[in-house]
Design an enzyme around this catalytic site. Sequence first.
Site, short mmCIF file in Angstrom:
data_model
loop_
_atom_site.label_atom_id
_atom_site.label_comp_id
_atom_site.label_asym_id
_atom_site.label_seq_id
_atom_site.Cartn_x
_atom_site.Cartn_y
_atom_site.Cartn_z
N GLY A 279 22.06 1.81 55.79
CA GLY A 279 22.18 1.52 54.36
C GLY A 279 21.15 0.53 53.87
O GLY A 279 20.71 0.59 52.72
N GLY A 376 4.27 -9.95 27.80
CA GLY A 376 4.57 -10.97 26.81
C GLY A 376 5.90 -10.75 26.12
O GLY A 376 6.90 -10.36 26.73
N GLY A 377 5.90 -10.97 24.82
CA GLY A 377 7.14 -10.84 24.04
C GLY A 377 7.71 -9.45 24.09
O GLY A 377 8.93 -9.26 24.11
N GLU A 400 24.85 -5.42 50.67
CA GLU A 400 24.56 -4.84 52.00
C GLU A 400 23.81 -5.82 52.90
O GLU A 400 22.91 -5.45 53.65
CB GLU A 400 23.81 -3.52 51.84
CG GLU A 400 24.70 -2.44 51.23
CD GLU A 400 24.21 -1.03 51.47
OE1 GLU A 400 23.64 -0.77 52.56
OE2 GLU A 400 24.42 -0.19 50.59
#
Length: 419
Positions: A279, A376-377, A400
């Site tokens: 897993g 950026g923004g 896990e």
Amino acid sequence: MFRTASRSVRATKLRSKTLVGPSRMFSVSAMRAEEPQLNSLSTFTEEENMFRDSVKRFAVDVVGPKVREMDEKESMDPIIIQGLFEQGLMGIETSAEHGGAEASFTSAIIAIEELAKIDPSVSVMCDVHNTLVNTILRKYGTTEQQDKWLPLLSNSKLGSFCLSEPVSGSDAFALQTRATKDGDHWVINGSKMWITNSYEAEIFLIFANIDPSKGYKGITCFIATRDMGVQIAKKEEKLGIRASSTCTLNFDDLRIPAENIIGGEGKGYKLAIEILNEGRIGIAAQMLGLAQGAFDKAVPYTYQRTQFGQPIGTFQGMQFQIAEAAVELETARLLTYNAARRKEEGRNFTKEAAMAKYWASNVAQRVSGSAIEWCGGVGFTRETGIEKFWRDSKIGAIYEGTSNIQLQTIAKFIQKEYS
């Protein structure tokens, strides 16, 4: 659907083999061709390449349009679950006889990676179902159990792996859930926490202790169905992978037929250890795909956004950051697929799986975080979906096996080798 395509590829290969006459004389070059090929870790079989293309199309066309809505609603769209089954992605290694695609373990890792590039929530649903639930039944289930449960898991019923509890996280074998014998049934009482897929699942693998005096050697794995009385006590509200359900489960006198024990009484700890190693490669693939998804969204923007008369991606400072991220992505990819191939070859892969999960989780956080800054923004807004990759990345260092557990595993192998 991929399961059909994969069978076609195998049939073509089989036919091509029968065309070679038995009296053929082998040249030196032909004999060399019979020797093991030393390929790069980016070399995949025809079937695996077909698989990647198929999963990518499904992820982009079907999952992509629903990602933001599912994240904001914190719920997996049933259409996505149905699509995973219809595409053959919920029985990747399962035999065709049991309704699966009968593909390689690497194919499962490819699917997890490709889905994570679009939505890590969908990716982990596929991952847990395949690498944990299906694998336990394929490896440890009796013929009768496989005939009964694998077709359901391949075609319609989502599976859930129930190990963690409020008092047993990293120390998984300190679990408190108990099972007592009652005639030809076992009665389970206790609770589980942080259980992935559990809100939508209909089949549960539950780990409970049948004899606490034996410690972890009393832990046993049971198959249960929701209609037996599995109770959802709480659905968690999370920072990331919001569409993936994570719940607390309660078991109050849950009666399970004795024939639903997998692997034998007291063998649950062995199943859990071995399955979680596999897993962890799946989680490494999820984190790898997540990081690549963030990178793929952010980098093009840096060549479109102009400041001071040139694309921001052409400034040396940005070039170096992007290059470093690309190197980290490649190292995570190599570690992940090396662990997958070692597993397929029957070699020990525990250390390699720990390395892959540890490193891919770190890379996912760094690359997704940098991707926000590069944009950026715009990267900080939900509209682009880049910030979601960063939120989703944090879980990689937790479930896990935490990053510290992975480092501890790696250190034990190093100590064994050098002491």
